[in-house]
Scaffold this motif. Structure first.
Motif, PDB file in Angstrom:
ATOM      1  N   PRO A   1     -44.932  96.847  17.538  1.00 31.99           N
ATOM      2  CA  PRO A   1     -44.017  97.926  18.652  1.00 31.99           C
ATOM      3  C   PRO A   1     -43.744  98.458  17.290  1.00 31.99           C
ATOM      4  O   PRO A   1     -43.572 100.045  17.618  1.00 31.99           O
ATOM      5  CB  PRO A   1     -43.000  97.092  19.369  1.00 31.99           C
ATOM      6  N   LEU A   2     -43.609  97.840  16.043  1.00 30.32           N
ATOM      7  CA  LEU A   2     -42.777  99.413  15.213  1.00 30.32           C
ATOM      8  C   LEU A   2     -43.709  99.916  14.912  1.00 30.32           C
ATOM      9  O   LEU A   2     -43.672 101.351  14.412  1.00 30.32           O
ATOM     10  CB  LEU A   2     -41.674  98.117  14.091  1.00 30.32           C
ATOM     11  N   PHE A   3     -45.032  99.063  14.719  1.00 32.14           N
ATOM     12  CA  PHE A   3     -46.577 100.335  14.683  1.00 32.14           C
ATOM     13  C   PHE A   3     -46.514 101.070  15.227  1.00 32.14           C
ATOM     14  O   PHE A   3     -46.845 102.408  14.914  1.00 32.14           O
ATOM     15  CB  PHE A   3     -47.881  98.931  13.533  1.00 32.14           C
ATOM     16  N   VAL A   4     -46.147 100.750  16.512  1.00 30.34           N
ATOM     17  CA  VAL A   4     -46.238 102.206  17.410  1.00 30.34           C
ATOM     18  C   VAL A   4     -45.776 103.214  17.378  1.00 30.34           C
ATOM     19  O   VAL A   4     -46.135 103.487  17.377  1.00 30.34           O
ATOM     20  CB  VAL A   4     -46.770 101.040  18.362  1.00 30.34           C
ATOM     21  N   ILE A   5     -43.884 102.443  16.776  1.00 30.94           N
ATOM     22  CA  ILE A   5     -43.447 103.869  17.001  1.00 30.94           C
ATOM     23  C   ILE A   5     -43.709 104.902  15.590  1.00 30.94           C
ATOM     24  O   ILE A   5     -43.184 106.267  15.797  1.00 30.94           O
ATOM     25  CB  ILE A   5     -41.815 103.275  16.202  1.00 30.94           C
TER      26      ILE A   5
ATOM     27  N   GLY B   1     -51.144  99.139  16.442  1.00 31.72           N
ATOM     28  CA  GLY B   1     -50.401 100.214  16.608  1.00 31.72           C
ATOM     29  C   GLY B   1     -51.192 101.451  17.259  1.00 31.72           C
ATOM     30  O   GLY B   1     -51.112 102.158  18.106  1.00 31.72           O
ATOM     31  N   ILE B   2     -51.660 101.599  16.343  1.00 26.36           N
ATOM     32  CA  ILE B   2     -52.750 102.748  16.365  1.00 26.36           C
ATOM     33  C   ILE B   2     -53.903 103.206  17.531  1.00 26.36           C
ATOM     34  O   ILE B   2     -53.812 104.017  18.370  1.00 26.36           O
ATOM     35  CB  ILE B   2     -53.992 103.062  15.090  1.00 26.36           C
ATOM     36  N   ASN B   3     -54.410 101.891  18.631  1.00 26.20           N
ATOM     37  CA  ASN B   3     -54.579 102.167  18.884  1.00 26.20           C
ATOM     38  C   ASN B   3     -54.084 101.958  20.312  1.00 26.20           C
ATOM     39  O   ASN B   3     -54.095 103.397  21.419  1.00 26.20           O
ATOM     40  CB  ASN B   3     -55.108 100.760  19.731  1.00 26.20           C
ATOM     41  N   VAL B   4     -52.769 102.152  20.416  1.00 22.16           N
ATOM     42  CA  VAL B   4     -51.268 101.663  21.736  1.00 22.16           C
ATOM     43  C   VAL B   4     -51.313 103.532  21.381  1.00 22.16           C
ATOM     44  O   VAL B   4     -51.373 103.866  22.797  1.00 22.16           O
ATOM     45  CB  VAL B   4     -50.178 100.964  21.281  1.00 22.16           C
ATOM     46  N   ASN B   5     -51.148 104.170  20.389  1.00 20.95           N
ATOM     47  CA  ASN B   5     -51.033 105.220  20.748  1.00 20.95           C
ATOM     48  C   ASN B   5     -52.191 106.447  20.465  1.00 20.95           C
ATOM     49  O   ASN B   5     -52.419 107.652  21.874  1.00 20.95           O
ATOM     50  CB  ASN B   5     -50.486 106.251  18.992  1.00 20.95           C
ATOM     51  N   LEU B   6     -53.394 106.022  20.477  1.00 26.09           N
ATOM     52  CA  LEU B   6     -54.633 106.168  21.223  1.00 26.09           C
ATOM     53  C   LEU B   6     -54.752 106.341  22.494  1.00 26.09           C
ATOM     54  O   LEU B   6     -54.949 107.956  23.046  1.00 26.09           O
ATOM     55  CB  LEU B   6     -55.847 105.503  20.459  1.00 26.09           C
TER      56      LEU B   6
ATOM     57  N   LEU C   1     -45.718 109.839  12.295  1.00 29.80           N
ATOM     58  CA  LEU C   1     -45.465 110.317  10.970  1.00 29.80           C
ATOM     59  C   LEU C   1     -47.221 110.989  11.675  1.00 29.80           C
ATOM     60  O   LEU C   1     -47.607 111.784  11.406  1.00 29.80           O
ATOM     61  CB  LEU C   1     -46.852 109.059  10.385  1.00 29.80           C
ATOM     62  N   PHE C   2     -47.842 110.828  13.066  1.00 26.95           N
ATOM     63  CA  PHE C   2     -49.431 110.977  13.555  1.00 26.95           C
ATOM     64  C   PHE C   2     -48.964 112.374  14.652  1.00 26.95           C
ATOM     65  O   PHE C   2     -50.095 113.328  14.777  1.00 26.95           O
ATOM     66  CB  PHE C   2     -50.321 110.391  13.401  1.00 26.95           C
ATOM     67  N   TYR C   3     -48.189 111.805  15.280  1.00 26.02           N
ATOM     68  CA  TYR C   3     -47.690 112.731  17.183  1.00 26.02           C
ATOM     69  C   TYR C   3     -46.596 113.583  16.827  1.00 26.02           C
ATOM     70  O   TYR C   3     -46.102 113.467  18.002  1.00 26.02           O
ATOM     71  CB  TYR C   3     -48.391 111.672  17.858  1.00 26.02           C
TER      72      TYR C   3
END
Length: 290
Positions: A105-109, A164-169, A114-116
């Motif tokens: 979850p920390l990587f999701v945030i 984390g990248i995938n969840v944001n994707l 950073l990217f969104y």
């Protein structure tokens, strides 16, 4: 609304148990299979059972979404399956893998920020910092990350970063896609490279002359069917209905289940590991608190 909450929390608990048990299944599989073979069998099994549904579902998904669904399969299933299996095969206990997985979850945030360009209050930033402090303490603690296993621990950290990248994707670009369609198509496509790797590694031939390897193969296949195939459907559904952050909050319970199985398997679960888990989950809680 209340009914949907009950459904969300039921899926939350189910996913926590399934994914918390996945680490011990990898530990069982490594008795006769390599990490590469475990990852290949896991994804091949998951995709194989979805081949038929995927043929019917792919026509219901916009063509422009297919590349994103494939990318989601690579980031959320294919690569992490190999990274976790190789790490557990070599040097990482299943309980420690569950603890490191709690950083997702920390990587999701962080990725969202950073990217969104997500605006994060100080509270969320503090939560991320606290979580990574827990990781640092774990890195220097007895029974945690050491010089001998640091490279393999890094594989798990990379896997959680990919999660984390995938969840944001999925949250930003695929929320309008039916989660069942997304899971069946992505895993069915991933079964082809996984099957090639399994064949190249003589995994299927191993079943013919090594009886004990059949149990390891069965554990890896169970991991794929339940831990990747059905769990992915539930996970994408949870992202769609409750949001990406709530879905990744399964991370709270996953390490607890993983540690439980680790203790049953006589792994060396230390007090400092439990403390670091508490610090990490405290950071996750703070980062996700409304």
């Amino acid at each position: 609304m209340q009914k949907q909450k009950v459904i969300n929390w039921s899926i939350f608990i189910l996913l926590s148990f399934i994914w918390g048990s996945s680490f011990i299944l990898m530990k069982v599989s490594k008795e006769d299979l390599t990490g590469v073979q475990i990852g290949a069998v896991r994804i091949f099994s998951a995709g194989f059972i979805f081949l038929a549904p995927a043929i019917f579902h792919i026509s219901k998904v916009p063509v422009r979404k297919i590349p994103l669904i494939i990318l989601s399969g690579i980031l959320g299933n294919l690569l992490p399956a190999f990274l976790f299996a190789i790490a557990i095969e070599k040097k990482i206990d299943s309980s420690l893998a569950g603890i490191l997985n709690s950083l997702t979850p920390l990587f999701v945030i962080v990725i969202n920020m950073l990217f969104y360009k997500a605006k994060l209050p100080r509270q969320k930033i503090a939560g991320v910092v606290i979580g990574f402090i827990g990781l640092l303490v774990l890195s220097f603690s007895e029974g945690g990350i050491s010089f001998h296993n640091s490279g393999y621990a890094l594989l798990i950290l990379v896997a959680t970063l990919l999660y984390g990248i995938n969840v944001n994707l999925v949250s930003h670009y695929l929320r309008d896609v039916n989660p069942i369609h997304m899971a069946t198509i992505s895993l069915a496509i991933m079964s082809f490279p996984a099957g090639v790797i399994a064949w190249q590694q003589d995994t299927f031939a191993l079943l013919q002359y090594n009886v004990s390897a059949r149990w390891s193969f069965a554990a890896a296949a169970l991991l794929g069917v339940v831990g990747s195939a059905f769990a992915t459907v539930f996970f994408y559904y949870l992202i769609k209905k409750a949001g990406g952050l709530f879905a990744t909050m399964t991370t709270y319970a996953i390490p607890i289940v993983a540690i439980f199985w680790g203790i049953l398997a006589n792994e060396n679960v230390t007090a400092i590991q439990i403390f670091c888990l508490g610090v990490i989950l405290g950071g996750v809680y703070l980062a996700n608190k409304s």
